[in-house]
Scaffold this motif. Structure first.
Motif, PDB file in Angstrom:
ATOM      1  N   CYS A  53       3.215 -13.186   5.906  1.00 49.99           N
ATOM      2  CA  CYS A  53       2.005 -12.567   5.361  1.00 49.99           C
ATOM      3  C   CYS A  53       1.817 -11.217   6.048  1.00 49.99           C
ATOM      4  CB  CYS A  53       0.784 -13.461   5.593  1.00 49.99           C
ATOM      5  SG  CYS A  53      -0.721 -12.750   4.918  1.00 49.99           S
ATOM      6  N   GLN A  55      -0.494  -8.116   5.731  1.00 45.29           N
ATOM      7  CA  GLN A  55      -1.691  -7.689   5.003  1.00 45.29           C
ATOM      8  C   GLN A  55      -1.696  -6.204   4.677  1.00 45.29           C
ATOM      9  OE1 GLN A  55      -5.361  -9.396   5.626  1.00 45.29           O
ATOM     10  NE2 GLN A  55      -4.437 -11.371   5.252  1.00 45.29           N
ATOM     11  N   GLY A  56      -0.804  -5.434   5.303  1.00 43.91           N
ATOM     12  CA  GLY A  56      -0.684  -4.034   4.916  1.00 43.91           C
ATOM     13  C   GLY A  56      -0.033  -3.871   3.555  1.00 43.91           C
ATOM     14  N   THR A  57       0.552  -4.921   3.068  1.00 44.40           N
ATOM     15  CA  THR A  57       1.277  -4.885   1.811  1.00 44.40           C
ATOM     16  C   THR A  57       0.652  -5.783   0.760  1.00 44.40           C
ATOM     17  OG1 THR A  57       3.258  -4.635   3.110  1.00 44.40           O
ATOM     18  CG2 THR A  57       3.563  -5.206   0.817  1.00 44.40           C
ATOM     19  N   SER A  58       0.246  -6.947   1.195  1.00 47.24           N
ATOM     20  CA  SER A  58      -0.278  -7.934   0.256  1.00 47.24           C
ATOM     21  C   SER A  58      -1.122  -8.949   1.014  1.00 47.24           C
ATOM     22  CB  SER A  58       0.881  -8.647  -0.441  1.00 47.24           C
ATOM     23  OG  SER A  58       0.402  -9.751  -1.170  1.00 47.24           O
ATOM     24  N   PRO A  59      -2.199  -9.423   0.411  1.00 49.96           N
ATOM     25  CA  PRO A  59      -2.976 -10.477   1.067  1.00 49.96           C
ATOM     26  C   PRO A  59      -2.372 -11.861   0.844  1.00 49.96           C
ATOM     27  CG  PRO A  59      -4.014  -9.885  -0.989  1.00 49.96           C
ATOM     28  CD  PRO A  59      -2.816  -8.994  -0.845  1.00 49.96           C
ATOM     29  N   LEU A  60      -1.306 -11.933   0.072  1.00 49.72           N
ATOM     30  CA  LEU A  60      -0.740 -13.232  -0.276  1.00 49.72           C
ATOM     31  C   LEU A  60       0.229 -13.734   0.786  1.00 49.72           C
ATOM     32  CD1 LEU A  60      -0.066 -12.633  -4.073  1.00 49.72           C
ATOM     33  CD2 LEU A  60      -2.077 -13.594  -2.967  1.00 49.72           C
ATOM     34  N   ASN A 143      11.454  -4.305   0.031  1.00 48.92           N
ATOM     35  CA  ASN A 143      10.880  -4.883  -1.184  1.00 48.92           C
ATOM     36  C   ASN A 143      11.301  -4.015  -2.356  1.00 48.92           C
ATOM     37  OD1 ASN A 143       9.180  -5.544  -3.359  1.00 48.92           O
ATOM     38  ND2 ASN A 143       7.666  -6.394  -1.954  1.00 48.92           N
ATOM     39  N   LEU A 146       7.977  -3.220  -4.930  1.00 46.72           N
ATOM     40  CA  LEU A 146       6.689  -2.617  -4.595  1.00 46.72           C
ATOM     41  C   LEU A 146       6.829  -1.100  -4.438  1.00 46.72           C
ATOM     42  CD1 LEU A 146       3.691  -3.171  -3.802  1.00 46.72           C
ATOM     43  CD2 LEU A 146       4.467  -3.258  -1.447  1.00 46.72           C
ATOM     44  N   TYR A 191       0.384   2.283   7.580  1.00 47.11           N
ATOM     45  CA  TYR A 191       0.720   1.951   6.199  1.00 47.11           C
ATOM     46  C   TYR A 191       2.036   1.206   6.229  1.00 47.11           C
ATOM     47  CZ  TYR A 191      -2.930   5.111   4.885  1.00 47.11           C
ATOM     48  OH  TYR A 191      -4.131   5.705   4.748  1.00 47.11           O
ATOM     49  N   ALA A 192       2.027   0.024   5.658  1.00 50.56           N
ATOM     50  CA  ALA A 192       3.140  -0.880   5.914  1.00 50.56           C
ATOM     51  C   ALA A 192       4.429  -0.480   5.214  1.00 50.56           C
ATOM     52  CB  ALA A 192       2.750  -2.284   5.510  1.00 50.56           C
ATOM     53  N   ASN A 254      -3.756  -4.231   9.574  1.00 45.73           N
ATOM     54  CA  ASN A 254      -2.609  -4.600   8.756  1.00 45.73           C
ATOM     55  C   ASN A 254      -1.912  -5.783   9.412  1.00 45.73           C
ATOM     56  OD1 ASN A 254      -2.727  -2.609   6.640  1.00 45.73           O
ATOM     57  ND2 ASN A 254      -2.342  -1.123   8.261  1.00 45.73           N
ATOM     58  N   ARG A 255      -2.601  -6.910   9.399  1.00 39.05           N
ATOM     59  CA  ARG A 255      -2.160  -8.079  10.152  1.00 39.05           C
ATOM     60  C   ARG A 255      -0.831  -8.615   9.607  1.00 39.05           C
ATOM     61  NH1 ARG A 255      -4.063 -13.692   9.859  1.00 39.05           N
ATOM     62  NH2 ARG A 255      -5.422 -13.059   8.176  1.00 39.05           N
TER      63      ARG A 255
ATOM     64  N   THR B  24      -5.142 -16.699   0.533  1.00 42.74           N
ATOM     65  CA  THR B  24      -6.176 -15.862  -0.078  1.00 42.74           C
ATOM     66  C   THR B  24      -6.750 -16.521  -1.328  1.00 42.74           C
ATOM     67  OG1 THR B  24      -4.982 -13.967   0.704  1.00 42.74           O
ATOM     68  CG2 THR B  24      -6.634 -13.553  -0.972  1.00 42.74           C
ATOM     69  N   TYR B  34     -11.092  -6.868  -3.097  1.00 43.71           N
ATOM     70  CA  TYR B  34      -9.913  -6.370  -2.396  1.00 43.71           C
ATOM     71  C   TYR B  34      -9.521  -4.993  -2.942  1.00 43.71           C
ATOM     72  CZ  TYR B  34      -5.345  -6.415  -0.158  1.00 43.71           C
ATOM     73  OH  TYR B  34      -4.244  -6.093   0.606  1.00 43.71           O
ATOM     74  N   LYS B 275       0.969   5.266  -2.624  1.00 43.66           N
ATOM     75  CA  LYS B 275       1.312   4.048  -1.895  1.00 43.66           C
ATOM     76  C   LYS B 275       0.775   2.887  -2.715  1.00 43.66           C
ATOM     77  CE  LYS B 275       0.014   1.522   2.262  1.00 43.66           C
ATOM     78  NZ  LYS B 275      -0.629   0.354   1.675  1.00 43.66           N
ATOM     79  N   ARG B 277      -0.225  -1.578  -3.007  1.00 39.11           N
ATOM     80  CA  ARG B 277      -0.491  -2.880  -2.413  1.00 39.11           C
ATOM     81  C   ARG B 277      -0.502  -3.933  -3.507  1.00 39.11           C
ATOM     82  NH1 ARG B 277      -3.424  -3.817   2.538  1.00 39.11           N
ATOM     83  NH2 ARG B 277      -3.934  -1.885   3.614  1.00 39.11           N
ATOM     84  N   GLN B 278      -0.286  -5.136  -3.098  1.00 38.92           N
ATOM     85  CA  GLN B 278      -0.464  -6.228  -4.032  1.00 38.92           C
ATOM     86  C   GLN B 278      -1.903  -6.739  -3.923  1.00 38.92           C
ATOM     87  OE1 GLN B 278       2.090  -9.678  -3.485  1.00 38.92           O
ATOM     88  NE2 GLN B 278       2.451  -9.703  -5.678  1.00 38.92           N
ATOM     89  N   TYR B 284      -0.375  -5.345  -8.870  1.00 36.63           N
ATOM     90  CA  TYR B 284      -0.216  -4.259  -7.911  1.00 36.63           C
ATOM     91  C   TYR B 284      -1.215  -3.145  -8.216  1.00 36.63           C
ATOM     92  CZ  TYR B 284       4.444  -5.968  -6.532  1.00 36.63           C
ATOM     93  OH  TYR B 284       5.494  -6.694  -6.071  1.00 36.63           O
TER      94      TYR B 284
END
Lengths: 272, 334
Positions: A53, A55-60, A143, A146, A191-192, A254-255, B24, B34, B275, B277-278, B284
């Protein structure tokens, strides 16, 4: 400035821990007799799954298959054990939301670690070890979906405390080991991911300027439960369940939480 | 037996990743919050967009919460993002991609080029193509005309030098980047590595570095590459509202070259690097995280103006002529 201060603290803590171990009382006076070390080339191969996980990229949260390999050197004395090891853990992260967009990340963490452990107690077949480890984990992730296509990296420099329990019966040795990092430095981006579409020297510089060292504690946890069998010639064959986790903690912007659960087969080749 | 307690202790430790990893919540409201917070913290161009992002929150949150399906939610979130009027802001799902409607209308509603006229009467059937550049000569070989329609087509400095050397009698060249929507920024430097740069300041750029709308990292100055044996002939760059992103960057750079003249219409802008994010629901979002300032401090995010405005004349097109190219030829010949 903070990073420099923490680096200085890291040095002081390392030295204090090493010296304190030197003065730990030995519970087995007979073992203080000098003896040549048993030296091993240590190899390990593992498969399992990883949890990721960022979080800098996705909360999922993503899960996927993982594989690991390690190569190192270990020297064993009755009271001391020293090892140097290079590890690699690689994983892919597959989209949990199959109906959503692809997030097929692929990544790997390369670790370099050196540890010193001392036997602090022995009682019958049981022995207890404590020690310190210096470790560095460098991670690289890609990735392909993304931001056109994105790549990121991070680094963790860690001072770990290790504890190990062993139970020996005949040629079998059962063990349980835990590591935690009371002091850690993570190098992570603000920024991830860098968008490869706009990746030029100038864009990279802008984005890389947002990488920063952050001091923390408990960024790394690891446990290892397993058994090893002494073969002919003193070689060791082992099987372990290893869990390891790197994290920037619960509160950072950005955990990152990255964990691997691995079943590892190890071969330790005795050199002398 | 007490010693065996170590094993459950280790197993408990091994499960502590669950304490740090929160699955989440997948709801319309979680996705909206978000998205809104991400833009609020990381979007870099609020100062030129004149948008009250706080007011937008209350305006759209309830609508997002009560949307009944993914298509409706997508349209609400896309509407909200479109208020930023930024071609680098997109919402991307499996079934749709949102885009700034204003940017779209500017690009295609004010095309300053008639492609068939250019193809038939300027490139011609005997045109050549090198590294994504289509080219031919005009006015008896005195003008080299190069059509570069996308920065996604890679061009190297040696390829551009080859094109120029192929026509030693040309007094100057036209770089036609009308309706060039951008692509790889690297190609900007590949072209400028043929131009007579002397380390002059081209632009300054900053990346968003904190949660407030005015939190930016220190300025990075970007200067022209110093080039051996540059092309010193006259260059005319043709631009219009469809010249976006990397093309706007290129136009901004060209303003600092003495031998380059910008002709046509103002570019579409798009000077913020994107930039992404998802989102919690798997979609996205893409958004700008940098801002770019001209050497005099002007932010041309909404478009780089030409040195000379020349609007395509329909009467000229009807006669098979492109009056923008004709004007560029005049500049080179005189």
């Amino acid at each position: 400035m903070y990073a420099r201060r923490y680096k200085k603290n890291l040095k002081v803590c390392t030295m204090a821990l090493v010296f304190s171990l030197l003065w730990l009382p030995s519970q087995a006076g007979g073992d203080t007799v000098r003896r040549a070390a048993d030296c091993y080339i240590v190899t390990g191969y593992g498969v399992g799954y990883s949890v990721f996980c960022d979080q800098g990229t996705s909360p999922l949260v993503y899960r996927g298959p993982a594989a690991a390999a390690s190569l190192g050197f270990e020297a064993d004395w009755p009271l001391w054990r020293m090892s140097v090891e290079v590890d690699f853990v690689g994983g892919t992260y597959i989209n949990r939301f199959q109906k959503k967009l692809n997030f097929n990340n692929i990544g790997g963490v390369l670790g370099l670690n050196a540890s010193v452990m001392r036997r602090v107690s022995q009682s019958g077949r049981w022995s207890f070890w404590g020690g310190v480890e210096l470790a560095d984990f460098a991670g690289l992730r890609h990735n392909p979906s993304l931001n056109n296509s994105s790549t990121t990296f991070d680094n963790f420099a860690l001072l770990n405390l290790c504890g190990r329990v062993e139970y020996t019966i005949g040629r079998w040795r059962f063990h349980a080991e835990a590591e935690v990092s009371p002091l850690a430095f993570s190098f992570r981006p603000g920024y991830a991911f860098i968008d490869n579409h706009s990746a030029t020297n100038e864009a990279d510089k802008l984005l890389l300027d947002n990488y920063k060292w952050q001091a923390g504690a408990f960024d790394f946890f690891s446990t290892d439960i397993g058994v090893s069998l002494e073969l002919k010639g003193g070689n060791l064959l082992g099987l372990s369940y290893i869990w390891g986790m790197l994290t920037t903690g619960a509160s950072s912007d950005n955990r990152l939480v990255e964990a691997a659960h691995l079943l590892v087969i190890s071969f330790n080749f005795k050199l002398n | 037996m007490r010693k065996l307690l170590i094993i459950p202790f280790i197993l408990v430790l091994a499960s502590c990743e669950k304490l740090l990893i929160e699955e989440t919540e997948y709801s319309n409201l979680a996705t909206f919050d978000y998205l809104w917070e991400t833009i609020d913290r990381e979007y870099s161009l609020f100062d030129v967009k004149n948008v009250d992002w706080q007011a937008i929150h209350s305006q759209y949150r309830h609508r997002a919460d009560t949307s009944s399906n993914d298509i409706e939610l997508f349209e609400i979130l896309a509407d909200m993002l479109n208020l930023l009027d930024d071609g680098h802001v997109n919402l991307i799902s499996t079934f749709d991609v949102s885009r700034s409607e204003e940017t779209f209308l500017r690009s295609y509603g004010r095309q300053n080029i008639d492609i068939p006229t250019v193809a038939l009467n300027y490139l011609g059937s005997d045109y050549h193509s090198t590294g994504g550049m289509a080219y031919n000569t005009l006015r008896d070989g005195k003008v080299l005309y190069i059509r570069y329609s996308s920065f996604s087509n890679n061009i190297s400095p040696s390829q551009l030098r080859f094109i120029i050397k192929r026509y030693p009698n040309a007094k100057g060249l036209i770089l036609d980047m009308r309706q060039n929507g951008g692509g790889y920024i690297n190609n900007i430097w590949n072209i400028l590595n043929v131009m007579p740069g002397q380390g002059q300041l081209l632009y300054r750029t900053q990346i968003k570095s904190g949660p407030s709308h005015d939190d930016f990292a220190p300025v990075e100055a970007v200067t022209a590459p110093e080039v051996d044996n540059p092309y010193t002939g006259k260059v005319v760059l043709l631009i219009d509202r469809g010249s976006y992103s990397a093309t706007s960057f290129f136009a901004l750079c060209c303003r600092s070259y003495d031998n380059i003249t910008l002709v046509g219409d103002t570019t579409g802008g798009g000077l913020g690097l994107p930039k992404g994010r998802q989102l919690p629901n798997g979609w996205y979002v893409r958004y700008s995280v940098t801002r770019t300032l001209a050497p005099d401090g002007t932010n041309f995010e909404n478009g780089v103006p030409p040195d000379e405005v020349v609007v395509l004349d329909p009467l000229s097109t009807a006669a098979g002529k492109d009056n923008v190219i004709e004007r560029a030829c005049d500049i080179i010949e005189n």
